[in-house]
Enzyme design. Structure first.
Site: not given
Ligand SMILES: Cc1ncc(COP(=O)(O)O)c(C=O)c1O
Length: 367
Positions: A50, A103, A171, A196
């Protein structure tokens, strides 16, 4: 990386490995939760899955290179990256500006999780975001905004934020670092979905944060360690492998988008088209100043929902799917997800098919 290089050279180099004789040219993934520790308790580079992972590190250095950042951090999704940054920056009493036309899940997160904790959340449409940011503490901009494709002047927005001591987060999902580098225009942090066009094959979900403020990036890394929204090693490896062809894919996607936008603009069945690359698009002049490419998305408005359904049904090449940036050309009617757009509004994501085939297919499918 040398600024003289083109996008494909940049993406191939970023995805490449160090030339150590005998080591693989394409580095394999390292899936590991646990690592051998040294008996004397000196801290090794990797100790637990992690906190760090060698495949993340390779991907992170490639993403930092492409974004022009000192550091990048990978996350399990674009939303994981965005919400980690918001958790770090948006504290009770702060004023956060988010795009009203960006978004939609980001707006939901801000309204459902941050506002109840005392964060003042202001939604502003992308063309109005500079004005709305004059008394903000944190500004999240999305440019071109998904799905309407309005573009914000990032240099001007960065100046507004700097004047007030606000943090500007951009973004960069729709443009990708091959289309624009927000950090070079004054943004403090970049957040993005690598689901994407960067990965581009519609087969994984991933995200990242990039920036050069050491303190800010350390705080985001700490949030990732404590909240745990990490990326699997295989997904990290797939993104890295896909990055090598990102320049080539994105070039074709942008070319297809420009050609389709020109065709759609002249088509009688089309009510309106938005594409920053169209010379008369409201975003064109600012897009020309700050973008290297105009992106692979085209926003189109047809008569109604039935017209969008008919377009997909009649087409031999277009698929109906949400998300974007993949190698297949796809159409998504955004009102079905609650975006504030008309029923006939569709976001078209251009794939890498041959341009002439796509244009012919859209023409016959529109009737
Ligand atoms: C502009 C933008 N940012 C962030 C995200 C979230 O990315 P992810 O789906 O990888 O969580 C999306 C998803 O569609 C997006 O379009």
């Amino acid at each position: 990386m040398d600024g003289r290089y083109g996008d494909s050279t940049r993406s191939v180099k970023a995805a490449g490995s160090e030339a150590i004789p005998g080591s693989p040219v394409s580095p394999p993934p390292v899936p590991a939760s646990t690592y051998h520790l040294s008996p004397d308790e000196t801290e090794p580079l990797d100790s637990y899955g992690r906190s760090s992972n060698p495949t993340w590190r390779q991907l992170e250095s490639a993403l930092a290179e492409l974004e022009g950042a000192a550091k990048a951090l990978t996350f399990g999704s674009g939303m994981a990256a965005i919400t980690s940054v918001l958790r770090v920056l948006a504290k009770p009493g702060t004023k956060l500006v988010v795009p009203a036309d960006g978004y939609y899940q980001v707006r939901r997160y801000a309204a459902e999780y941050l506002a109840p904790q005392g964060v003042t959340v202001v939604e502003a449409a992308t063309p109005d975001i500079c004005a709305a940011s004059s008394d903000a503490d944190v500004v999240l901009a999305e440019t071109p905004a998904n799905p309407g494709l309005d573009v914000v002047d990032l240099h001007r927005l960065a100046m507004t934020c700097r004047g007030r001591g606000a943090t500007l987060v951009v973004d960069n999902t729709t443009a990708t670092p091959l289309g624009q580098q927000p950090l070079s225009l004054g943004a403090d942090l970049v957040v993005a979905s690598a689901t994407k066009a960067l990965s581009g094959h519609s087969d994984l979900v991933a995200g990242y944060v990039a920036g050069s403020h050491e303190e800010l990036m350390s705080a985001v890394e700490r949030d990732r360690l404590l909240a745990g929204p990490v990326l699997g090693a295989f997904e990290a490896w797939l993104v890295l492998r896909s990055l090598g062809s990102a320049g080539l894919r994105f070039e074709r996607q942008c070319h297809n988008a420009q050609s389709l936008a020109v065709m759609l603009r002249a088509h009688p069945a089309v009510r309106s088209v938005r594409y920053p690359g169209l010379p008369d698009d409201p975003s064109h002049s600012i897009a020309t100043l700050q973008m290297r490419r105009f992106g692979g998305l085209v926003a189109v408005e047809l008569k109604d929902a039935a017209a969008v359904h008919a377009l997909v049904e009649r087409s031999a090449l277009i698929i109906a799917s949400t998300s974007f940036g993949g190698i297949h050309t796809s159409v998504d009617r955004r009102a079905r997800w609650g975006d504030p757009v008309s029923d006939g509004f569709a976001r078209i994501s251009l794939g890498i098919e041959d341009t002439d085939d796509l244009i012919a297919d859209f023409e016959q499918a529109l009737g």
